[in-house]
Every structure is written in C-alpha cells, then in structure tokens.
Design an enzyme around this catalytic site. Structure first.
Site, PDB file in Angstrom:
ATOM      1  N   GLU A 105       0.817  -1.213   0.000  1.00 46.47           N
ATOM      2  CA  GLU A 105       0.000   0.000   0.000  1.00 46.47           C
ATOM      3  C   GLU A 105       0.852   1.264   0.000  1.00 46.47           C
ATOM      4  O   GLU A 105       0.550   2.229  -0.713  1.00 46.47           O
ATOM      5  CB  GLU A 105      -0.921  -0.010   1.235  1.00 46.47           C
ATOM      6  CG  GLU A 105      -1.730   1.259   1.444  1.00 46.47           C
ATOM      7  CD  GLU A 105      -2.853   1.419   0.442  1.00 46.47           C
ATOM      8  OE1 GLU A 105      -3.423   2.513   0.374  1.00 46.47           O
ATOM      9  OE2 GLU A 105      -3.161   0.448  -0.272  1.00 46.47           O
ATOM     10  N   ASP A 106       1.941   1.279   0.781  1.00 47.84           N
ATOM     11  CA  ASP A 106       2.650   2.535   1.047  1.00 47.84           C
ATOM     12  C   ASP A 106       4.076   2.591   0.517  1.00 47.84           C
ATOM     13  O   ASP A 106       4.770   3.588   0.731  1.00 47.84           O
ATOM     14  CB  ASP A 106       2.688   2.793   2.559  1.00 47.84           C
ATOM     15  CG  ASP A 106       1.300   2.998   3.139  1.00 47.84           C
ATOM     16  OD1 ASP A 106       0.418   3.451   2.394  1.00 47.84           O
ATOM     17  OD2 ASP A 106       1.096   2.694   4.337  1.00 47.84           O
ATOM     18  N   ASP A 288     -21.566  -4.338  38.173  1.00 46.94           N
ATOM     19  CA  ASP A 288     -21.349  -3.546  36.976  1.00 46.94           C
ATOM     20  C   ASP A 288     -19.936  -2.999  36.894  1.00 46.94           C
ATOM     21  O   ASP A 288     -19.602  -2.311  35.940  1.00 46.94           O
ATOM     22  CB  ASP A 288     -22.339  -2.375  36.924  1.00 46.94           C
ATOM     23  CG  ASP A 288     -23.724  -2.825  36.483  1.00 46.94           C
ATOM     24  OD1 ASP A 288     -24.659  -2.085  36.737  1.00 46.94           O
ATOM     25  OD2 ASP A 288     -23.837  -3.915  35.913  1.00 46.94           O
TER      26      ASP A 288
END
Length: 742
Positions: A105-106, A288
């Site tokens: 890609e780069d 919780d």
C-alpha cells in the site's frame, strides 16, 4: 498494577492526555527483531526465525525514510502490530504478514515481489490486508454498508486478514494522540461502530474492551474522566474489595477440594459507562464494575464451583447464563452468575475450564494458536470457515446495502438467547428478539404466515421479548402476509429484510404511484420536473436498477423525496440549517390526518415510531417499544407505519427526565445550566421527593431529536452531583389527553 492503581493512572491520563515530549536520551530502546523472535519462540519453538528476520529486514528497508505523525520511524508500527499478534500466539505467516502489511500500500513493493520473497500464502494475506485498508470505511451509511459487505466477504477466504487489520487498528488507536483532532474523531467513531464490535463478535473480548475504551477517550473524554473519578471514590470506600473477594473465593474452593485459578479485575471505563446508560442501576453496584473468574480443569468442576458459590452466597435472579451447555457461535463457553457476596454487594463470577479460557481470550483466533511448536488442539475452537459462513450466508442474496449493514451490526452487537421449538430444536437469536424473529429464523415461509405465538404454552403478543430456555410455538394461517408494523418489532436482520422485501413486492404498484406523486411535488418545490430521464438518472446515482425501483422505495418511505432531489440538484435541496415544519414532522399520514405525540412514551425524532388511529381524533404517535401498544395488539387496522421527516427539527418535543441530585448549595442551578448549555429549554420542573441528602425531581425539557436527548443525558450523567438521571415514561398517562396537531 492493581485495579486502583490502573484506574488512578487512567484518571491522570484523562485529565492531562497531552504529556510533554520525553527527552531523546531517556526514551526506551525500540524492540528489535530478536525481541520479536524470542516472543514467538516462547510459544512456538519450531518457528522459522530466518523467515521473520527476512520479513523484518524487507519491511524496514521498504519503509526507510517514512515517518509516523508522531515523528517515529514508520516501521515501528508494523513491528508493534506483529508483537500484538505474537501475544495471541499466532502462526509465522500471520506474524510475517503483520511486518509486511503496509508495504504494498505505502511503498514500491508489489504483490509479485512479496510472493517471490515469502511465498504465495503470505502474499495473499498481505494483499487481503491491503484491500481492506483501501476500503476506507466512512460514516456515510450507503458507502459504509457496501464496504461492510465487502469486508465480510473478504474474510471468507482467510480470517487472518481481519486479525491483522484488528491488530493494526489497535496499535493506531493506542498512538492516536499524534493525529489531528478531526482525524482522531473519525478513527474513533469507526473503531466504536465497526472494529470493536467485530472483535467482540470474533470472541476477542479483551481487544473489544480496549478498542472501545481508546475510542471513548477520544469521543467523550469528560465522561470517561467522570467514570474514573467516581470509581476511585467508590474504590476508596470499598477498601480493596477485589483482593478480599478473590480471597473469599479461593478459601471456598479449598474447602470444596477444587483446584482452581481465581482472578478479579475492574472493568474498563467505557464498559461501566455503557451499563450506566443502558441499565437503571446505581454506580456502586459491584456487578457492573468488577468481574471475577474461576478457571478449573473440567466442565464437571465448573458445575461443582457453581453449586459451591450458590450455597455460599445468594444468587441474584435473572443474572445466570450457562454458555457451556449453549455456547456462543464464536465458540465461547463459560458459566456467568451474579451473587450477593461480601457485605451484600452484587458480584459477577465467570466459571470456565482452561480450554474454554483459551477460546474466551483468543476467540476465533484460537484456531491458529500455537503451543510447544504445534497448533493447539482445542476442541472448543471454532473453525473460522464455518464461523464466517454463518455470518455471511444469510446476507449474500440481499441487494440492499443498508439492510445488510443493519443486519450485520445487530449480529455483532447483540448477545444471544436460545429458545426451543415444540420438537426440541434450539434456535439461537439476538438478545431482545421476538416471536417474529423466531418464526423467520425457522423459515421465511413460517415468518410470512405468522399470526400469533405461544411461549411456554401461553399466547403472547408478537412484540414479546424472548428469554433463554423458552419454548416457542408459532401459529400460522393461510393467506397471512407480513404487516408493516413488524419491521419495528423484529430485531434480526434476516426478519427485517424478509418483511421489507415482502411488503415491497405486495404493495409495489401502489408504492410506485405514491412515489411518483411525491417526486413530482418535491421536484416542483425546487422549480424542476420529475421527468423519466431525471428519475432514471437519480435511480442510477442511488444504486437502483430502474426508476420504478426508486419510486417504490420512495412510496414505501424507505427513502425521502428530498434525498432524490439532493442527488440531482444538491444546491437546490433543503439546506442543513432549514427546519422541518412541525405539521410535516411525521411521514406516513394522509393529508387530512392530524397527529400528537403520546404522553406515555414521548417519542422524539430519530426514534422508531408507530401510529395508532383514534377514531375521529387523528393519530397518536408512540415509540415502537411503548408498553401502551399492547392494548392494540388485536386491532391491527388501527396501526400506521410512520417515521420522522428527515432534516432539522425544532426544539418543541418535550421529554420528561427523572433525576436524583445531591441536596447542596447551587446543585439545582448547576443542573439547569448544564441543560441550557446543550441548547435545551426547561419547560417545567417538579420535586417528587425531598430528603436531607438528596432531591428527586421531574424535569420537562424541550428537545429537537434523539441525539439532542442523548447529549443532555450524557452531560447530566457526567456531573458528579447527579447520582442518577433517566428518561421518565409514565404508562398511566392516557393518549386520549394528547391533542392532535393539524
């Protein structure tokens, strides 16, 4: 670091994220290729060290001269992604792919070059990651839906591509502070909407929690800091409760003669915040905030532990799940129970075997995990090909990208319940599913013909939420067809898509005629004509094969006329700042019908709604989950399928909020200021209860839409003097008192 220390560090980071740059002399030494090889060798003594060295050297050479936004050498990023995957004990091919994942890609490297140097398997994996990177998932719903479909179809070839992409996103989120603020927000939203739930669906819960918390830090730093501060206050009051509960559990296991590993941890700030938003519970409820885990040798030991825990402490009703007898689709197995533990505090405990724990930690990635140089033989690890097939098979035939996006998001976000057919077959469904979802899960034909349902032998409304272990019998009738109101009642993407498709086919001609009229009026409003050519052009631009397809969707209210006009004449369409006329706020009414918002549920724009025709008195608009709708279950002729007009609504939609605030100087004034800061107006206020230490009050706030409501609730929840705030809905309010608007 213990839970208190970790969260104290998080609080400091939340209050001062922008730390000063560290002097170069004191910077830590960057890990080397030999460090990575030692990390891989620890779990895979047969690793191909030379392959990893060659990939490291190739990637470093290709990225030479490239820098990250932080100023670091770019190759530090692929190296970090490889280390993340090594922590998951992945195979050599995946580690090498991580080192090379940005080269095509780069840099000037090509797929052919990768294949020559490292073989076809790695070349294909690198190309797969490159293609996913090119997708650029954005917030635009249509493009996001299309890319989501491509992402899932791409995974059908090799799931390791997605594992590398998730590790890539995790490291980018860990280092996101170097990016511009607008890019941070964009990446954080993508992470919260797409990548975090995808990691969770794949069973990598640790990664989901970290991705969510990193995105939460960017998107709502004030709320995160508030959660951390409140947790630290509670932690000080609880006096190292984790260590005490762990010790209690270890002593219990020793008395029962069960060899067990017991651990406890504090949950991530975003996890706590989400529970505060979705559950009407006090912050101090330990179930919780803390999680405890007991890991044993066998499944039989799991149930011995469960029996011992329930004998020692009282089980909390409705908080027990047995994922050993009914595993999740990603292979997750565990017993979850919540008990009233030390000092009566509620404590969540997970019980599993070592094999189950490996799958719980690695999820679908456990298929590639290595131990002692060979791939782990874990009987609970899910075959990735089968998992992907389950996720994608039901969406391959659908042509509607938005249906697909909605369906996949529901699949990823929702936990599961397991219900039974009368013959004993198990039907897995998302949490909150209804008998309609159950019917369509059996067969589309059964769903279309559904006229009622029995749950555990009792006739129930079709909007009933199903629970684990219930036996569901679907009642069908010849000639029955899906009702428009079912779209709002169904939860699963499969059911919604089938219902919409059936409704479109049944009413297609009527919808085409209605859509043509709506288009004519909308085009005339901007000085244009809805010619056949204009409609064909708009249809192609919006992804429809023909103009009739566009008109059918327009007539069925799945798209709006303004969207069609905007495609062809963006400069003439309604400007974003223009407000929707109050009389036209609801779509789906006939020109002579007046409407009123039901005072029992107070629906606001952005929420799913349904209309109930009041004979001679117009239409009353309810939220789709309003309990008052139950009384109209046997009167389907009075139901109207409605939705809110797209656009900016005026702040005239009153919503009642119920708050509990500290009884102190200036607190009420601060609350009113917070509401005003969110551009919301208080139209009424009344006290429900006054105590020496707190007030409970009802506040009527005028709002624009559901997003406006969420902003107000978020601002109030983050205020330390507000102990609770929630939307107040009163089913005792009769819709007969609502005055329809002309």
């Amino acid at each position: 670091m213990d839970a208190q220390g970790a969260l104290r560090a998080g609080a400091q980071a939340a209050s001062d994220e922008a730390a000063a740059p560290v002097a170069a002399a004191s910077a830590p030494v960057a890990p080397t290729v030999e460090d990575l090889i030692r990390q891989v060798h620890a779990y895979n003594p047969r690793t191909n060290a030379d392959l990893i060295r060659r990939a490291w050297a190739f990637g470093e050479a290709m990225h030479e001269g490239q820098l990250r936004k932080s100023g670091e050498a770019y190759f530090t990023h692929p190296a970090a992604v490889a280390r993340i995957l090594a922590e998951q004990r992945m195979d050599d091919a995946t580690i090498v792919t991580a080192l090379l994942h940005d080269t095509v890609e780069d840099t000037k490297a090509s797929r052919a070059q990768i294949e020559r140097e490292f073989g076809p398997e790695i070349a294909e994996l690198v190309e797969g990651v490159t293609n996913l990177t090119k997708m650029q998932i954005r917030s635009d719903e249509t493009r996001q839906a299309e890319n989501f479909r491509k992402l899932f179809m791409a995974t059908s070839r090799d799931l390791r591509v997605v594992l590398v992409k998730l590790a890539d996103r995790l490291h980018n989120m860990r280092t996101i502070r170097a990016m511009a603020p607008d890019k941070q927000a964009q990446k954080a939203r993508e992470t919260m909407d797409i990548y975090a739930p995808l990691a969770g669906r794949m069973g990598m819960q640790w990664m989901r929690e970290e991705l969510e918390d990193l995105a939460f830090r960017v998107l709502n730093p004030e709320a995160r800091a508030s959660v951390i501060r409140r947790f630290l206050t509670l932690q000080g009051e609880a006096d190292h409760v984790i260590a005490k509960i762990v010790e209690d559990l270890r002593e219990l296991m020793a008395r029962e003669g069960i060899a067990a590993e017991v651990t406890g941890r504090a949950k991530k700030p975003y996890s706590i915040w989400r529970k505060l938003q979705t559950k009407d519970q006090a912050f101090s409820r330990l179930s919780d905030i803390y999680g405890f885990r007991v890991i044993v040798a066998t499944a039989a030991d799991c149930y011995r532990v469960l029996g011992a825990v329930h004998q020692r402490w009282r089980a909390v009703p409705g908080r027990f799940k047995d994922y050993i007898s009914q595993p999740k689709s990603n292979g997750y197995r565990s017993i979850h129970t919540t008990v009233a533990g030390r000092d009566g505090k509620q404590v969540e405990i997970q019980i599993r075997t070592h094999e189950m724990h490996e799958v719980a930690e690695a999820g679908v990635a456990a298929h590639w995990s290595y131990r002692d140089g060979v791939r782990s033989e874990n009987r609970f690890a899910v075959d990735p090909a089968r998992w992907i097939a389950q996720m994608t098979e039901r969406f391959e035939d659908g042509a509607d990208h938005n249906d697909f996006l909605e369906a996949v998001k529901l699949e990823m976000y929702q936990d599961q319940v397991f219900c039974f057919t009368p013959k004993g077959h198990v039907i897995p469904l998302p949490k909150g599913a209804t008998p309609i979802d159950f019917a369509y899960a059996i067969h589309t034909r059964i769903g279309h013909a559904c006229v009622g349902a029995k749950v555990d032998g009792v006739r129930v409304p079709l909007y009933t939420r199903l629970r684990n272990g219930q036996m569901v019998e679907i009642i069908t009738a010849e000639g029955q067809t899906p009702q428009a109101s079912w779209v709002g009642i169904a939860v699963t993407g499969r059911a919604k898509s089938a219902i919409r498709r059936a409704l479109r086919e049944e009413d297609r001609e009527r919808f085409i005629k209605l859509g043509a009229e709506l288009a004519r009026v909308a085009f005339e409003n901007v000085g244009r004509k809805a010619t056949d050519k204009a409609l064909r052009t708009a249809a192609r631009a919006m992804g429809f094969e023909a103009a009739d397809d566009l008109l059918a969707r327009l007539g069925s209210a799945e798209i709006t006329a303004r969207q069609v006009v905007r495609v062809l004449y963006p400069d003439l369409a309604q400007r974003p700042g223009e407000e929707v006329e109050e009389a036209r706020a609801v779509v789906g009414l006939s020109p002579d019908q007046a409407y009123a918002r039901a005072p029992c549920c107070q629906p606001v724009p952005g929420e799913r709604i349904v209309g109930i025709a009041q004979r001679g008195q117009g239409v009353v608009v309810h939220a789709i989950d309003c309990p008052a709708l139950a009384r109209y279950e046997d009167q389907p002729d009075r139901w109207l399928d409605l939705h809110w007009q797209e656009g900016t609504h005026r702040p005239v939609n009153t919503v009642t909020l119920e708050m509990t605030i500290s009884n102190g100087p200036g607190v009420l004034g601060r609350v009113c200021t917070l509401i005003g800061e969110q551009s919301a107006n208080i139209s009424d206020l009344s006290f429900v209860d006054r105590k020496p230490d707190y007030y409970r009050l009802l506040v009527d706030v005028d709002l624009r839409n559901a997003e406006h409501l969420h902003r107000v609730l978020t601002a109030l929840e983050a205020e330390s003097q507000v102990s609770s705030v929630a939307r107040h809905r009163d089913p005792r309010r009769s819709e007969q008192s609502a005055a329809p608007r002309p």
